[in-house]
Design a protein around this motif. Sequence first.
Motif, PDB file in Angstrom:
ATOM      1  N   MET A  56      57.546   5.970  19.025  1.00  0.00           N
ATOM      2  CA  MET A  56      56.671   5.722  19.994  1.00  0.00           C
ATOM      3  C   MET A  56      57.780   6.059  21.323  1.00  0.00           C
ATOM      4  SD  MET A  56      53.744   5.859  19.390  1.00  0.00           S
ATOM      5  CE  MET A  56      53.488   6.081  21.027  1.00  0.00           C
ATOM      6  N   MET A  57      59.049   5.680  21.239  1.00  0.00           N
ATOM      7  CA  MET A  57      59.948   5.709  22.210  1.00  0.00           C
ATOM      8  C   MET A  57      60.172   7.530  22.425  1.00  0.00           C
ATOM      9  SD  MET A  57      60.016   2.953  23.803  1.00  0.00           S
ATOM     10  CE  MET A  57      58.313   2.647  23.339  1.00  0.00           C
ATOM     11  N   GLN A  58      60.526   7.819  21.181  1.00  0.00           N
ATOM     12  CA  GLN A  58      60.886   9.407  21.027  1.00  0.00           C
ATOM     13  C   GLN A  58      59.598  10.152  21.859  1.00  0.00           C
ATOM     14  OE1 GLN A  58      64.412   9.393  20.214  1.00  0.00           O
ATOM     15  NE2 GLN A  58      63.623  11.024  19.731  1.00  0.00           N
ATOM     16  N   ALA A  59      58.647   9.985  21.526  1.00  0.00           N
ATOM     17  CA  ALA A  59      57.450  10.719  22.132  1.00  0.00           C
ATOM     18  C   ALA A  59      57.107  10.357  23.672  1.00  0.00           C
ATOM     19  CB  ALA A  59      56.005  10.052  21.399  1.00  0.00           C
ATOM     20  N   LEU A  60      57.521   9.081  23.943  1.00  0.00           N
ATOM     21  CA  LEU A  60      57.087   8.758  25.464  1.00  0.00           C
ATOM     22  C   LEU A  60      58.352   8.951  26.495  1.00  0.00           C
ATOM     23  CD1 LEU A  60      55.322   5.292  24.931  1.00  0.00           C
ATOM     24  CD2 LEU A  60      54.267   7.523  25.751  1.00  0.00           C
ATOM     25  N   ASP A 120      47.268   1.556  24.225  1.00  0.00           N
ATOM     26  CA  ASP A 120      47.359   3.159  24.055  1.00  0.00           C
ATOM     27  C   ASP A 120      47.998   3.699  22.818  1.00  0.00           C
ATOM     28  OD1 ASP A 120      46.560   4.199  26.822  1.00  0.00           O
ATOM     29  OD2 ASP A 120      48.063   2.700  27.322  1.00  0.00           O
ATOM     30  N   ALA A 121      48.818   2.576  22.188  1.00  0.00           N
ATOM     31  CA  ALA A 121      49.629   2.866  20.706  1.00  0.00           C
ATOM     32  C   ALA A 121      49.960   1.439  20.390  1.00  0.00           C
ATOM     33  CB  ALA A 121      50.836   3.567  20.972  1.00  0.00           C
ATOM     34  N   HIS A 174      49.032   3.693  15.358  1.00  0.00           N
ATOM     35  CA  HIS A 174      47.620   4.171  15.972  1.00  0.00           C
ATOM     36  C   HIS A 174      47.853   4.513  17.274  1.00  0.00           C
ATOM     37  CE1 HIS A 174      45.929   1.802  12.613  1.00  0.00           C
ATOM     38  NE2 HIS A 174      46.804   0.861  12.837  1.00  0.00           N
ATOM     39  N   VAL A 175      47.315   5.685  17.719  1.00  0.00           N
ATOM     40  CA  VAL A 175      47.321   6.187  19.103  1.00  0.00           C
ATOM     41  C   VAL A 175      45.797   6.259  19.337  1.00  0.00           C
ATOM     42  CG1 VAL A 175      48.303   7.911  20.612  1.00  0.00           C
ATOM     43  CG2 VAL A 175      49.399   7.191  18.524  1.00  0.00           C
ATOM     44  N   GLN A 209      49.513  13.383  21.652  1.00  0.00           N
ATOM     45  CA  GLN A 209      49.670  13.174  20.419  1.00  0.00           C
ATOM     46  C   GLN A 209      50.506  14.105  19.710  1.00  0.00           C
ATOM     47  OE1 GLN A 209      46.346  11.975  18.147  1.00  0.00           O
ATOM     48  NE2 GLN A 209      45.336  10.552  19.792  1.00  0.00           N
ATOM     49  N   GLU A 210      50.760  15.122  20.253  1.00  0.00           N
ATOM     50  CA  GLU A 210      51.811  16.296  19.732  1.00  0.00           C
ATOM     51  C   GLU A 210      53.038  15.871  19.812  1.00  0.00           C
ATOM     52  OE1 GLU A 210      53.260  19.164  17.518  1.00  0.00           O
ATOM     53  OE2 GLU A 210      51.219  18.832  17.715  1.00  0.00           O
TER      54      GLU A 210
END
Length: 170
Positions: free
Chosen positions: A1-5, A122-123, A142-143, A150-151
């Motif tokens: 999640m940290m990589q995505a955010l 959110d996640a 879960h997101v 989401q991508e």
Amino acid sequence: MMQALCTGGDRVLIQRNCHKSVTNGVRLAGARPVFLGPEADAATMLATAPAPATVKEALQHYPEAKALVLTNPNYYGMTTDLTPLIEQAHEQGVPVVVDEAHGAHFALGRPFPNSALRSGADAVVHSAHKTLPAMTRGAYLHVQGPRIDQESVSEALRLLQATSPSYPIL
């Protein structure tokens, strides 16, 4: 999640009594953590979650924060009502990520506490191997909602997951 955010230098608000995987994720993303002190349970003196006032102050001081990361339940099974904390973050446009590793069974509803997803997170990460009948390292991510792309999550998963997952766990 940290990589995505997050990208290098981004601020992330993190509950201090988090799992080391959270701090490791922040390090990998190059983000800068802002640790939020948790409250102590009056009867046991064990750390629970940050108070709403603590979250509010952090959001005011760091309005550029890319996420609020909470842990619920704690390692002793103690829970808190996440809804006010999530609502505060959402009012500032900040997504909320919850490490609900020990609470995967909360989704079953009563008599269990509200799940982080039901509370509006959110996640949410669930470690199924801790509270559900799953083999070790079996987990769910879960997101929900519009605050997390989401991508970006999919891309981060492609970068970090093994290309040869364990078939017994699958």
